[in-house]
Design a protein around this motif. Sequence first.
Motif, short mmCIF file in Angstrom:
data_model
loop_
_atom_site.label_atom_id
_atom_site.label_comp_id
_atom_site.label_asym_id
_atom_site.label_seq_id
_atom_site.Cartn_x
_atom_site.Cartn_y
_atom_site.Cartn_z
N LYS A 343 0.84 -1.21 0.00
CA LYS A 343 0.00 0.00 0.00
C LYS A 343 0.87 1.26 0.00
CE LYS A 343 -3.79 -2.39 2.30
NZ LYS A 343 -4.68 -2.49 3.48
N THR A 344 1.85 1.25 -0.89
CA THR A 344 2.78 2.37 -0.99
C THR A 344 2.84 2.89 -2.42
OG1 THR A 344 4.65 0.86 -1.36
CG2 THR A 344 4.21 1.55 0.91
N ILE A 345 3.24 4.15 -2.53
CA ILE A 345 3.41 4.85 -3.80
C ILE A 345 4.89 5.23 -3.94
CG2 ILE A 345 2.94 6.99 -5.07
CD1 ILE A 345 0.61 5.16 -5.19
N THR A 346 5.47 4.95 -5.10
CA THR A 346 6.83 5.40 -5.41
C THR A 346 6.77 6.36 -6.59
OG1 THR A 346 7.78 3.31 -4.64
CG2 THR A 346 9.16 4.69 -6.05
N LEU A 347 7.20 7.57 -6.37
CA LEU A 347 7.20 8.56 -7.44
C LEU A 347 8.38 8.30 -8.38
CD1 LEU A 347 6.37 11.81 -5.44
CD2 LEU A 347 4.82 10.42 -6.84
N ILE A 348 8.14 8.47 -9.65
CA ILE A 348 9.18 8.25 -10.66
C ILE A 348 9.19 9.41 -11.65
CG2 ILE A 348 9.09 5.73 -10.47
CD1 ILE A 348 7.31 5.65 -12.94
N GLY A 349 10.21 9.37 -12.49
CA GLY A 349 10.28 10.36 -13.57
C GLY A 349 10.37 11.79 -13.03
N PHE A 350 9.60 12.67 -13.64
CA PHE A 350 9.65 14.09 -13.34
C PHE A 350 9.30 14.40 -11.89
CE2 PHE A 350 7.61 18.30 -13.16
CZ PHE A 350 8.63 19.09 -13.67
N TYR A 351 8.46 13.55 -11.27
CA TYR A 351 7.98 13.82 -9.91
C TYR A 351 8.78 13.10 -8.83
CZ TYR A 351 3.99 16.50 -11.50
OH TYR A 351 3.21 17.49 -12.05
N ARG A 352 9.92 12.52 -9.19
CA ARG A 352 10.69 11.79 -8.19
C ARG A 352 11.13 12.68 -7.03
NH1 ARG A 352 13.20 7.41 -6.79
NH2 ARG A 352 15.25 7.51 -5.80
N ASP A 353 11.41 13.93 -7.28
CA ASP A 353 11.88 14.85 -6.24
C ASP A 353 10.74 15.63 -5.58
OD1 ASP A 353 14.54 14.12 -6.67
OD2 ASP A 353 14.74 15.56 -8.31
N TYR A 354 9.49 15.29 -5.92
CA TYR A 354 8.34 16.00 -5.33
C TYR A 354 8.21 15.61 -3.86
CZ TYR A 354 3.49 17.39 -4.47
OH TYR A 354 2.36 17.95 -3.96
N SER A 355 7.90 16.57 -3.00
CA SER A 355 7.80 16.30 -1.56
C SER A 355 6.55 16.91 -0.94
CB SER A 355 9.04 16.82 -0.84
OG SER A 355 9.18 18.23 -1.03
N GLY A 356 5.60 17.35 -1.76
CA GLY A 356 4.38 17.95 -1.24
C GLY A 356 3.31 16.92 -0.93
N LEU A 357 2.08 17.38 -0.82
CA LEU A 357 0.96 16.50 -0.48
C LEU A 357 0.50 15.69 -1.68
CD1 LEU A 357 -1.21 18.89 1.75
CD2 LEU A 357 0.26 17.02 2.51
N LEU A 358 0.04 14.48 -1.42
CA LEU A 358 -0.59 13.63 -2.43
C LEU A 358 -1.98 13.24 -1.95
CD1 LEU A 358 2.17 11.12 -3.68
CD2 LEU A 358 1.27 13.15 -4.85
N PHE A 359 -2.95 13.26 -2.87
CA PHE A 359 -4.33 12.91 -2.56
C PHE A 359 -4.76 11.76 -3.47
CE2 PHE A 359 -3.57 17.39 -1.84
CZ PHE A 359 -4.09 17.62 -0.57
N ALA A 360 -5.54 10.85 -2.93
CA ALA A 360 -5.96 9.68 -3.71
C ALA A 360 -7.44 9.42 -3.56
CB ALA A 360 -5.17 8.44 -3.28
N ASN A 361 -8.05 9.01 -4.67
CA ASN A 361 -9.39 8.43 -4.67
C ASN A 361 -9.23 6.94 -4.98
OD1 ASN A 361 -10.31 11.00 -4.30
ND2 ASN A 361 -11.14 11.24 -6.37
N ILE A 362 -9.82 6.09 -4.15
CA ILE A 362 -9.64 4.65 -4.33
C ILE A 362 -11.00 3.96 -4.33
CG2 ILE A 362 -7.39 4.73 -3.19
CD1 ILE A 362 -8.68 3.43 -0.74
N THR A 363 -11.00 2.70 -4.80
CA THR A 363 -12.19 1.86 -4.75
C THR A 363 -11.80 0.50 -4.18
OG1 THR A 363 -13.22 2.93 -6.66
CG2 THR A 363 -14.02 0.74 -6.08
N TYR A 364 -12.49 0.09 -3.12
CA TYR A 364 -12.23 -1.20 -2.48
C TYR A 364 -12.97 -2.32 -3.21
CZ TYR A 364 -10.73 1.60 1.58
OH TYR A 364 -10.10 2.48 2.40
N ASP A 365 -12.31 -3.46 -3.32
CA ASP A 365 -12.98 -4.69 -3.77
C ASP A 365 -13.53 -5.38 -2.52
OD1 ASP A 365 -12.22 -4.16 -6.35
OD2 ASP A 365 -10.42 -5.39 -6.25
N ALA A 366 -14.68 -4.91 -2.07
CA ALA A 366 -15.20 -5.31 -0.77
C ALA A 366 -16.07 -6.55 -0.85
CB ALA A 366 -16.00 -4.15 -0.16
N PHE A 367 -16.00 -7.35 0.22
CA PHE A 367 -16.86 -8.53 0.39
C PHE A 367 -16.78 -9.47 -0.82
CE2 PHE A 367 -18.93 -4.86 2.50
CZ PHE A 367 -18.71 -5.24 3.83
N GLU A 368 -15.58 -9.62 -1.36
CA GLU A 368 -15.39 -10.39 -2.59
C GLU A 368 -15.51 -11.89 -2.33
OE1 GLU A 368 -12.13 -10.80 -6.24
OE2 GLU A 368 -11.66 -9.65 -4.43
N TRP A 369 -16.13 -12.59 -3.26
CA TRP A 369 -16.17 -14.05 -3.23
C TRP A 369 -14.81 -14.58 -3.66
CZ3 TRP A 369 -21.36 -16.25 -5.51
CH2 TRP A 369 -22.44 -15.76 -4.77
#
Length: 503
Positions: A343-369
């Motif tokens: 559950k980690t993010i690794t920045l690459i390319g142009f944003y490798r040196d970015y150190s500000g805030l990151l925001f995420a929208n996610i979707t859970y695979d909940a109650f999966e068979w």
Amino acid sequence: YWVTQSNELAFNSPMKYLFTNVTIEYVPLAALEYNSVDGRWYLPQSLVMNNYNFTDPFFVSSLWVNSTSYGTYIHPDIDVDYIVGNSSDGIFVEFDDSTIVSNSTVQGAVHFGKINDTYLYKFSLKDELLYKYNIVNDDSSQVSGTLHIDLNAGFTDVIYSELSQVTSDDYYLILNLYQFSDLGIQEIGTTQIDLDNELLGYHYYSLDIGLFEIEFFTGGDLLLAESITRGTNYDLYITIESSISNSIVDGNLFKGSYAHELLSVGLQIDLADSDLLYDNNPVDSPLISLPQNDIILIKTNTAEYAFNSSVLLYDFEFTIDSLRTDTVQLYENVHYTFSADLKTITLIGFYRDYSGLLFANITYDAFEWKAGSISTLQPITLTFTEDYIGQITKYLEFVIGFNKIPGYDLEKIDTNSGRLVLSEEQKSSTLIKIYIYNFQKEAWDLVNFVVYSDYSGTNTFSYVVDRKFIEFEQYFNKTGSEEFQIKAIFTVEENLENYSELV
């Protein structure tokens, strides 16, 4: 060992009891050919003897000149009055004695690489395996899967030369499949996998061989399916052979042992998924997608961010719908990589040196068979009109009647019979877990209910939770002047190492 007077081969080593076969290599005595240009004696390029065609000469031993033995050249530091070398004209012998001239008779045991175009000096070791497990329900010919092989192979205990001086053009693994029964064996198919001829030393290989890579003989695909199908008297017989030949040593002498050790073999069969039904209707997506937006990630290191477990609403697996800075949308494999396990993010390319805030929208695979987990897939909504506040309601009770007691059957392969057998079974009303929707948090909460049986024999049970343990106000949603609503999802969740069937 020695040859007896009765022309038999005798051994005095106790290792003789471990022999499975003895092969005697015939090395022909052949005349060398004089080259008047450079004064050297060359090994013949070929020799036909008793319908055997010897080719690719590479060495000569037990050299004779006229009636004088000169022995065998093995190293420049051991003087035998001649040397063995190699030129564009072939393998040659050059004598120190200048009196050995063109009319001399020079003979020796010439070692050829091939007989009838087949390599003589081939090192090969083979393992034989019997797969007696019947794991397929029907004998469909469309069987796919993967054979995983872990083995060590290569030269070991090398002396006199280094492996960097050894080259080989033919180094491979041969896999043969057969159907085995009381009537004998039938060929299914074969395949050849190249091994690393740049690394001939004894080392580890991990190979995944798809069944689609097998060159099936006529009807071989049907024989394979029969060999692993339940209710048949066939087994799968497999041979795994590593082989190295056509090797050349750039040195005077090479000694070593070729070794092959099979560590493990596993067969994984890919079958079509069983039909998934919910209320006798096909299930297209056996999970509930639950979104969570505007999650702030925490920075853990240079170019490293992580999802804070205290912020995540659930422990379910999830996918990232969008990731952004304050102003810019980021894209996976362009600006970042995501590790679902960590559950980690690794920045690459142009944003490798970015150190500000990151925001995420996610979707859970909940109650999966899946293995060990099954759910109602759709929230069950209940409404009531009682004034639970004015009447000071103390308990919440679900009364549930089952046509089958919830539980699971666990099957495994019996190592003696090769059949799938029932290894574990558990049926209990207490296996049910109940999630209730929290309207204040806008999330599903796992609530611990106490289970009571009505002892009526009708498979009806009461699931009760006391007001002391939950705040009803969070779960009872007022939808009208006197109407309230509650939502629930029912699951069975077990940690099953070898999944078979959940009911």
